[in-house]
Design an enzyme around this catalytic site. Structure first.
Site, mmCIF file in Angstrom:
data_model
loop_
_atom_site.group_PDB
_atom_site.id
_atom_site.type_symbol
_atom_site.label_atom_id
_atom_site.label_comp_id
_atom_site.label_asym_id
_atom_site.label_seq_id
_atom_site.Cartn_x
_atom_site.Cartn_y
_atom_site.Cartn_z
ATOM 1 C CG ASP A 102 -2.158 0.943 0.947
ATOM 2 O OD1 ASP A 102 -2.525 1.138 -0.226
ATOM 3 O OD2 ASP A 102 -2.720 1.468 1.930
ATOM 4 C CG ASP A 136 -4.237 -1.858 -4.359
ATOM 5 O OD1 ASP A 136 -5.083 -2.119 -5.236
ATOM 6 O OD2 ASP A 136 -4.530 -1.304 -3.285
ATOM 7 C CG ASP A 140 -12.012 1.483 2.418
ATOM 8 O OD1 ASP A 140 -11.793 0.281 2.179
ATOM 9 O OD2 ASP A 140 -13.024 2.070 2.010
#
Length: 505
Positions: free
Chosen positions: A268, A306, A477
């Site tokens: 991330d 991701d 989130d």
């Protein structure tokens, strides 16, 4: 114990990779929106009777060997001499096998001296067709054997056999914990019983929202994420055991487990879900154990949300993009080595991120660049790609992106690529500012007016292979400045967020 005339040599059915994959492949009929009620044991779940041999050897027969129970195990004694493996065996009859269905036979076994043993799942009468026919080496130390296979026969009179004739000396064969299970998409997807929503419901029985959250989310959450909270090589928890227990629990219910691997170093890019393994070597060790925990059993794996898209971000990578490609290739390769029952989908971001620009000024990656990044990361070793993970694009938008991306992969690299779509929060689609169609992910962190999408199911012809809940609904989130005030940290369950997703507000 009852004696039984010996079976003729089994006639093996060739097992092709395409046939194996077909047992998990989608049909034109969607799976139920919610997990179906438990079907009869004859259809799925545990099919082996008295697999722990407690008490005794009831439901098992022997031929050419004496069979007894000792210490909670079956002990079959065969005299030494010439002969074939099928000249001595133990077995169990009346096993239900269905064509095109995936099964897993597993058991513990050892021998008093090193010995060979043939294991079959087959018709109990002529022509003794055997969808599973495998010969293994036993040692004096008990080992766990796991044997997935696809049935090409339809019978209620199948048999499990363990064949060990022709040993040079008198030998004791010790067998225990025999299990025969089935899990395919037609039976549905496994619900994680300890998902965050279910845990919250259990701990808050008096909350007025509990029944609503249980029915809409907790009982339908068909995904489990694995990351550095499980182990990165230093933690006490063993990731191989964690994965094995989860996949095994799914198999025991006759359902397909969905796992997300989320432990890449630099995860991330320092965002709300940052973390991951401490080094490339630790990641590879973790990924290897993760794959071995599946042990070739039916499973759907979404690999590192991701991670591929972020590899194009120089500020994030700081010169480590090549290491990331290497780690993703390693993980994909080791999952592929688990065999065709393990379906791996390498994450490919989402439509707005890739195609951009969005309101924050990101210009996007572009289809050709994304295809290149996926190819560098091991897409050729995966079954397909995942799109829209933890995001909000409606299924039509996600499918359109995936169709164009897979076409690019075909054009540039000759890859035939399938895809899955995360539908956990896309019931209202992504938030689009009027007049700005590129604004689809404004407010990515716990945005308002999002809604639950369709629950995990087989996809439709021409679209996603599966539509899956990949983000756990109600899990935050993050709590950065980009998130609404009061948002919990990333991954923490919030009943407020859950209820808002249920109501679409």
């Amino acid at each position: 114990m009852t004696a039984k005339p010996r079976l003729l040599p089994a006639v093996a059915v060739p097992v092709l990779a395409t046939a194996l994959l077909a047992s998990l492949a989608p049909s034109s009929t969607a799976a139920p929106a919610a997990p179906a009620a438990a079907a009869p044991q004859a259809l799925y779940g545990e099919l082996a009777k008295n697999g722990t041999f407690t008490p005794g050897t009831a439901d098992w027969w022997s031929s050419g060997a004496t069979l007894a129970a000792a210490g909670g195990s079956a002990v079959a004694t065969v005299k030494g001499g010439t002969g074939k493996l099928w000249d001595a065996m133990i077995g169990q009859d009346n096993v239900r096998l269905r064509p095109g269905v995936t099964y897993t036979l597993s058991f513990d076994a050892r021998a008093s001296v090193p010995a060979k043993m043939r294991t079959t799942a087959q018709l109990g009468a002529a022509p003794h067709t055997a969808p599973l026919d495998r010969t293994i080496d036993l040692t004096t130390v008990s080992q766990r054997f796991t044997m997935p296979f696809t049935s090409g026969i339809d019978t209620t009179t199948g048999a499990i056999t363990f064949q060990f004739g022709g040993q040079p000396v008198t030998t004791d064969i010790v067998i225990d914990n025999v299990s025969l299970t089935t899990s395919t998409a037609r039976e549905g997807f496994y619900v994680d019983p300890s998902n965050n929503a279910a845990t919250w419901v259990k701990n808050n029985p008096g909350d007025a929202r509990a029944a609503k959250i249980k029915a809409a989310i907790a009982d339908r959450n068909t995904v489990k994420w694995f990351g550095d909270w499980d182990a990165d090589g230093n933690a006490a928890t063993d990731i191989q055991t964690e994965v094995s227990n989860y996949v095994g629990a799914a198999a025991a219910q006759g359902r397909v487990p969905v796992l997300v691997a989320y432990n890449i170093p630099g995860r991330d890019c320092g965002g709300p879900s940052s973390g991951g393994a401490g080094s490339p070597d630790l990641y590879k060790a973790w990924a290897d154990k993760f794959a071995r925990g599946i042990a070739g059993r039916p499973a759907i794996v979404v690999l590192e949300p991701d991670a591929v898209a972020q590899s194009s971000d120089d500020a994030c990578m700081k010169g480590t993009a090549e290491q990331r490609f290497d780690m993703l290739w390693y993980a994909t390769q080791h999952l592929q080595q688990q065999g065709p029952f393990v379906q791996t989908y390498l994450d490919a971001g989402n439509a707005t991120w890739t195609l951009g620009p969005d309101l924050s000024g990101n210009q996007g990656i572009g289809l050709k660049k994304m295809a290149y990044l996926l190819n560098r990361s091991g897409a050729s070793l995966a079954r397909g790609v995942s799109v829209n993970v933890s995001n909000f694009d409606d299924t039509a938008v996600a499918d359109d992106y995936a169709k164009r991306l897979t076409a690019q992969l075909k054009t540039d690299f000759g890859l035939t690529t399938r895809w899955v779509v995360d539908t956990s929060r896309n019931g209202n689609g992504a938030h689009v500012v009027p007049g700005s169609p590129g604004s689809g992910h404004v407010g990515f962190c716990n945005p308002a007016r999002r809604k639950l999408g369709v629950t995990s199911r087989v996809g439709s012809a021409g679209g996603a292979e599966y539509q899956l809940w990949l983000k756990s609904p109600g899990d935050s989130d993050g709590n950065s400045s980009q998130c609404p005030a009061g948002s919990p940290p990333a991954g923490v369950f919030s009943p407020q967020l859950a209820e808002a997703l249920i109501d679409g507000r």
